[in-house]
Every structure is written in structure tokens, then in C-alpha cells.
Design an enzyme around this catalytic site. Structure first.
Site, PDB file in Angstrom:
ATOM      1  N   HIS A  69       1.556   5.449   1.078  1.00 11.97           N
ATOM      2  CA  HIS A  69       1.346   6.514   2.052  1.00 11.97           C
ATOM      3  C   HIS A  69       1.376   7.842   1.296  1.00 11.97           C
ATOM      4  O   HIS A  69       2.451   8.374   1.040  1.00 11.97           O
ATOM      5  CB  HIS A  69       2.436   6.504   3.125  1.00 11.97           C
ATOM      6  CG  HIS A  69       2.255   5.481   4.192  1.00 11.97           C
ATOM      7  ND1 HIS A  69       3.112   5.350   5.273  1.00 11.97           N
ATOM      8  CD2 HIS A  69       1.307   4.521   4.371  1.00 11.97           C
ATOM      9  CE1 HIS A  69       2.702   4.374   6.054  1.00 11.97           C
ATOM     10  NE2 HIS A  69       1.612   3.850   5.526  1.00 11.97           N
TER      11      HIS A  69
ATOM     12  N   HIS B 149      -4.667  -6.840  30.229  1.00 12.92           N
ATOM     13  CA  HIS B 149      -5.738  -6.394  29.332  1.00 12.92           C
ATOM     14  C   HIS B 149      -5.217  -5.305  28.406  1.00 12.92           C
ATOM     15  O   HIS B 149      -4.104  -4.799  28.561  1.00 12.92           O
ATOM     16  CB  HIS B 149      -6.963  -5.911  30.123  1.00 12.92           C
ATOM     17  CG  HIS B 149      -6.816  -4.543  30.712  1.00 12.92           C
ATOM     18  ND1 HIS B 149      -7.874  -3.668  30.850  1.00 12.92           N
ATOM     19  CD2 HIS B 149      -5.733  -3.871  31.193  1.00 12.92           C
ATOM     20  CE1 HIS B 149      -7.449  -2.536  31.398  1.00 12.92           C
ATOM     21  NE2 HIS B 149      -6.163  -2.633  31.623  1.00 12.92           N
TER      22      HIS B 149
ATOM     23  N   HIS C 108     -15.117  -6.055  26.422  1.00 11.04           N
ATOM     24  CA  HIS C 108     -13.722  -5.997  26.833  1.00 11.04           C
ATOM     25  C   HIS C 108     -13.343  -7.304  27.520  1.00 11.04           C
ATOM     26  O   HIS C 108     -14.189  -7.944  28.157  1.00 11.04           O
ATOM     27  CB  HIS C 108     -13.505  -4.821  27.788  1.00 11.04           C
ATOM     28  CG  HIS C 108     -12.073  -4.591  28.146  1.00 11.04           C
ATOM     29  ND1 HIS C 108     -11.085  -4.417  27.207  1.00 11.04           N
ATOM     30  CD2 HIS C 108     -11.447  -4.518  29.365  1.00 11.04           C
ATOM     31  CE1 HIS C 108      -9.925  -4.227  27.817  1.00 11.04           C
ATOM     32  NE2 HIS C 108     -10.117  -4.300  29.123  1.00 11.04           N
TER      33      HIS C 108
ATOM     34  N   CYS D  86      -8.120  -5.948  22.827  1.00  7.98           N
ATOM     35  CA  CYS D  86      -8.266  -6.768  24.034  1.00  7.98           C
ATOM     36  C   CYS D  86      -8.354  -8.259  23.709  1.00  7.98           C
ATOM     37  O   CYS D  86      -7.764  -9.090  24.416  1.00  7.98           O
ATOM     38  CB  CYS D  86      -9.457  -6.299  24.870  1.00  7.98           C
ATOM     39  SG  CYS D  86     -11.067  -6.427  24.057  1.00  7.98           S
TER      40      CYS D  86
ATOM     41  N   ASP E  65      -0.120  -0.437  10.634  1.00  4.33           N
ATOM     42  CA  ASP E  65       0.669  -1.226   9.688  1.00  4.33           C
ATOM     43  C   ASP E  65       1.418  -2.345  10.405  1.00  4.33           C
ATOM     44  O   ASP E  65       1.421  -3.496   9.965  1.00  4.33           O
ATOM     45  CB  ASP E  65       1.677  -0.339   8.953  1.00  4.33           C
ATOM     46  CG  ASP E  65       1.028   0.662   8.009  1.00  4.33           C
ATOM     47  OD1 ASP E  65      -0.096   0.409   7.557  1.00  4.33           O
ATOM     48  OD2 ASP E  65       1.663   1.697   7.735  1.00  4.33           O
TER      49      ASP E  65
ATOM     50  N   HIS F 153       0.841  -1.191   0.000  1.00  9.23           N
ATOM     51  CA  HIS F 153       0.000   0.000   0.000  1.00  9.23           C
ATOM     52  C   HIS F 153       0.878   1.244   0.000  1.00  9.23           C
ATOM     53  O   HIS F 153       2.087   1.174   0.249  1.00  9.23           O
ATOM     54  CB  HIS F 153      -0.994   0.015   1.167  1.00  9.23           C
ATOM     55  CG  HIS F 153      -0.397   0.347   2.499  1.00  9.23           C
ATOM     56  ND1 HIS F 153       0.432  -0.506   3.190  1.00  9.23           N
ATOM     57  CD2 HIS F 153      -0.503   1.453   3.289  1.00  9.23           C
ATOM     58  CE1 HIS F 153       0.782   0.029   4.341  1.00  9.23           C
ATOM     59  NE2 HIS F 153       0.245   1.242   4.427  1.00  9.23           N
TER      60      HIS F 153
END
Length: 251
Positions: A71, A221, A194, A126, A82, A69
Site C-alpha cells: 500500500h 441481492h 444482475h 450479485c 482486499d 502486495h
């Protein structure tokens, strides 16, 4: 990257500018070819997305060996997204700055740290920090679950944690032990949105150190918009808990 492929990528980037161009690098027999794709992202000047149907079309033509891709008006330096998606796809990513023309390639390491990773929904979030913990600690591998940002906000959307935990090998428990997944409802949400790994009183992770204080128990977490971390599990986090899940492979 071979000269004829680079030329094709540059032509694609010029044609799509100021949108991000995107495509796939294919191995077709002994040849390598560039397969240009349509950028179907909502904000194509800021990001790219390849439709699943077009990815499947490319796979019918050859083996996908890289993702490409551009930029626009930026350097070829990879963004956190990315880096995260390179790890998620397990493929090299080739980034072309345009119109500058600088090309950079990043490759997956397979060992992104569990702590301190930036938040990128769908790649470093998460669920992914939980999945990566299970893979590294217990050798478990889960399928790639597609998840749109904000899926938890609408009642007519599937409640992903509630609807998928059984087929992923989990069952509900009343008291957590180390390695259980804690599913919570955070913020304004219709569905539990979550999750984290219950670490009991020992926050240690192999090869990583965490700055946490207190007697525990602890939770690994990755909260939306924040780096992944270990916290003391209790108080408001316990109040937010909706499911305590144990995998069939629990030790």
C-alpha cells in the site's frame, strides 16, 4: 513472515514505489520463498493484478501459500477489496505499507455475512452473494467465474448469465420458488447483469437478521455500489426480470 521474505518484499515495494508491488508466497519443499510478480492493473498506483500466466508460472515452482502486495503512502489496513479477494482466494494476504514498512496479515474466515457486505466486483457482487447462499443453504459449490467489470455494456461481450446458466446446473422456470435465482437487467445494459435469490415470503437467513418490511416476496441481492441486502421483490424489480432459474439440486 520470515525475515528473508520480508526483506525481499520490502525491496520489491521500494523498487515499484509509487506503484503497488505484488507477489506470491511459495512453499518449495521445506522452504518458503517470495515470488515477485508484475502488477498488470490498469491503475497500478491504486490496485494490483497478477496475470494468470505468471500465477501459473509460480504454481510450477511451488505451492502458493499467500498473496503479497504493498500500500504505497497508506497504512496496511485492508481495503474492502482486499478483504473480499482474501475470501475469494482462500489464502492469507500480506499487506505492506510503504515506505512506512508496517506489515499486516489477513486470513479468510470462510463465513462472510450475506447481508451488509460491501460491493467489490468479481469478489463480493450479485453473483457471489447468490453462490454463497447456495453453498451455505444447499452445499453447492460453483467454479470461479472470471468477470470483468462492465462486461454487460458491450454487445460483443459474452452474456454471462444467459450463456452459462445451463452448464452451472440451472434451468428456466415460469414461477419462482424459494431458492430460485432471479436474473435482471438493471440500468443501461445490453445483457442481463444482475441476480438475486428469491426468498418467497420468508426473508430469514441462518444466523443473520434483515430489516425488511412488507408481506413479501423477498429477494436477497447485491446491487452495484451498495451493501448486500434483502428487498421486497415486485414492482420495478419484477419488470427488470429476464430469467427465473432453478438449480437441479432444488429442494
Amino acid at each position: 513472515m520470515r525475515k528473508h521474505i520480508l526483506a525481499a518484499v520490502q525491496a520489491h515495494a521500494a523498487a515499484e514505489y509509487p506503484r503497488e508491488c505484488c507477489g506470491l508466497l511459495l512453499a518449495v519443499g521445506r522452504k518458503q520463498v517470495y515470488f515477485p510478480c508484475e502488477n498488470v492493473a490498469t491503475e497500478p498506483t491504486e490496485e494490483f493484478r497478477i496475470a494468470a500466466e505468471q500465477y501459473a508460472e509460480a504454481e510450477d515452482r511451488g505451492q502458493v501459500i499467500g498473496i503479497v502486495h504493498s500500500h504505497p503512502d497508506a497504512t496496511s489496513r485492508p481495503s474492502p477489496r482486499d478483504l473480499a479477494m482474501c475470501e475469494a482466494t482462500g489464502l492469507p494476504w500480506h499487506i505492506l505499507s510503504w515506505p512506512e514498512g508496517d506489515l499486516r496479515t489477513i486470513t479468510p474466515t470462510g463465513e462472510t455475512a450475506l447481508l451488509g457486505r460491501p460491493f467489490v466486483h468479481g469478489a463480493w457482487d450479485c453473483w457471489q452473494v447468490c453462490a454463497d447462499w447456495y453453498q451455505r443453504e444447499w452445499g453447492l459449490d460453483f467454479p470461479a467465474y472470471a468477470r470483468e467489470d462492465g462486461w454487460w455494456e458491450q454487445a460483443d461481450n459474452p452474456s454471462l448469465y444467459e450463456q452459462l446458466y445451463e452448464q452451472a446446473g440451472f434451468y428456466q422456470v415460469d414461477r419462482p420458488q424459494r431458492g430460485d435465482m432471479i436474473v435482471m437487467a438493471v440500468g443501461r445494459t445490453v445483457h442481463p447483469n444482475h441476480a438475486g435469490i428469491y426468498l418467497d415470503a420468508d426473508p430469514a437467513l441462518p444466523g443473520e437478521s434483515a430489516s425488511v418490511f412488507g408481506p413479501g416476496p423477498f429477494l436477497l441481492h447485491h446491487l452495484y455500489g451498495r451493501p448486500s441486502e434483502i428487498i421486497v421483490f415486485g414492482g420495478p424489480w419484477l419488470d427488470r426480470t429476464r430469467l427465473m432459474l432453478r438449480h437441479r439440486a432444488a429442494r
